[in-house]
Design a protein around this motif. Sequence first.
Motif, short mmCIF file in Angstrom:
data_model
loop_
_atom_site.label_atom_id
_atom_site.label_comp_id
_atom_site.label_asym_id
_atom_site.label_seq_id
_atom_site.Cartn_x
_atom_site.Cartn_y
_atom_site.Cartn_z
N VAL A 270 -8.15 1.00 -8.38
CA VAL A 270 -8.21 1.15 -7.04
C VAL A 270 -7.53 2.53 -6.42
O VAL A 270 -8.43 3.07 -5.70
N LYS B 175 -9.37 -6.65 -5.70
CA LYS B 175 -10.31 -5.65 -5.40
C LYS B 175 -11.46 -6.09 -5.96
O LYS B 175 -12.28 -5.06 -5.97
N ARG C 151 0.93 -1.17 -0.10
CA ARG C 151 0.00 0.06 0.17
C ARG C 151 0.70 1.09 -0.09
O ARG C 151 0.51 2.33 -0.86
N TYR D 180 -8.00 -12.68 -8.28
CA TYR D 180 -9.28 -12.21 -7.65
C TYR D 180 -9.95 -13.27 -6.73
O TYR D 180 -10.92 -13.09 -5.96
N CYS E 74 -5.96 -4.75 -8.72
CA CYS E 74 -7.23 -3.99 -8.89
C CYS E 74 -8.07 -5.60 -9.14
O CYS E 74 -9.29 -5.39 -8.66
#
Length: 401
Positions: free
Chosen positions: A105, A69, A21, A271, A66
């Motif tokens: 994101v 998420k 992050r 995912y 992405c």
Amino acid sequence: MAFTAAKKNFETSKEIGLYIRKYWQDIYRAREEGKKICWVTGLAPMELLIAADIVPVLPENYNAFCAAKQMGPELCEEAEARGYSMDVCSYGRLHLGTMFSGKGVYGALPEPDFLFCTRNVCSTHSKWWSAAAAHLGKPLFTLDVPQVGKQVEPHQAKYFVSQVKEFLKYCGSVTGREVTENRLMEVLERSARFGDIWNEIKEYRKRVPCPISSSDIFGNMFLAVTMPGSQIAVDLIGKLRDEVAEKVKHNQGVIPHEKFRLMWDNIAIWYNLGLMNYLEDRGAVSTIETYTCFTGWGERLDLRKGPYDSLVHKYMSGYLNIDLAVKIDLMKKIVDDFKINGVLLFSNRSCKSYSIGQYDIKAALEKKGVPSLIFEADMVDSRVYSEATIKNRLDTFLEIL
Ligand code: SF4
């Protein structure tokens, strides 16, 4: 459909998750700090950009983020609405989707000063990078890498090295600072150190019970992909190795009763990494992956060959740039080395480069008495994933084992 993230079984995996992050936040601040940015393909020699003090931004890495998420379908559709067929690799579609729409994101990736593409894994990269460069009106540098047969031939290595030198000169012209050989060696030494530790962890995974599985490794490969040559990568991977070593010392596996040891072939299903835990709940541990350990990432650099030639093996003879016969021999060796009971061959709708040849691999493994399962899905586009079908097939495969 209930997609889930994989459980993190190590404190360092959690720390790496937090670091990822921060990494992305830093990327978005880079331009304000006056740094140059380059969009770079996966398995390009990242060390060169790091040595040149240029911020490497990997759209493929952002794609995985992405997708984790659950933004894969929405972003792929942005590219499809602009004429990109669903048959185009979903990494390409997803990234172009973020670029066209500004969604993601963290939104679209920060615009690069130039783009850098290598031709060592597939032909999609060069078309995709050309499309992005044309859209942004930015320069594109392509490092052409010939397909390797059994081993890299001297003339192929010479061709590669000459382009590496040319690229470093180009980087110097972008930043206004020459990349000296000393600076390059400094980065390569850290990359070699990272590779050594990554390989120590790989060696530990041969142990029964397996101390660390794909559920942690797929998340942590970020370090190998994005920042080989940086000190933070060496520090974090060292901490992870120490944790793994501690488990080995106490004979602790990923799960208490390891019944089956599996090999995972192809990219992760970003995912739904929780699929790894689904297997673990049934006594099966994904012990090793071709993707994280044999495509080139984390490969040892042999610095005795000198700075430029040390890059040849890592970036030219990865799993996606070698002959099928060599791949088959490698698969058989992995099966023996890691005491694998069964192989999961994920036929990835997007990555033809990875998935082609899997039926030949399956036949060769069967001849060796190793069962394998081919199942179809896509790494970031969850519209072509059938949870019920895949779980059904995995259950049946485990019963066969
Ligand atoms: S085709 Fe495969 S190797 Fe190429 S960009 Fe797509 S996923 Fe990566």
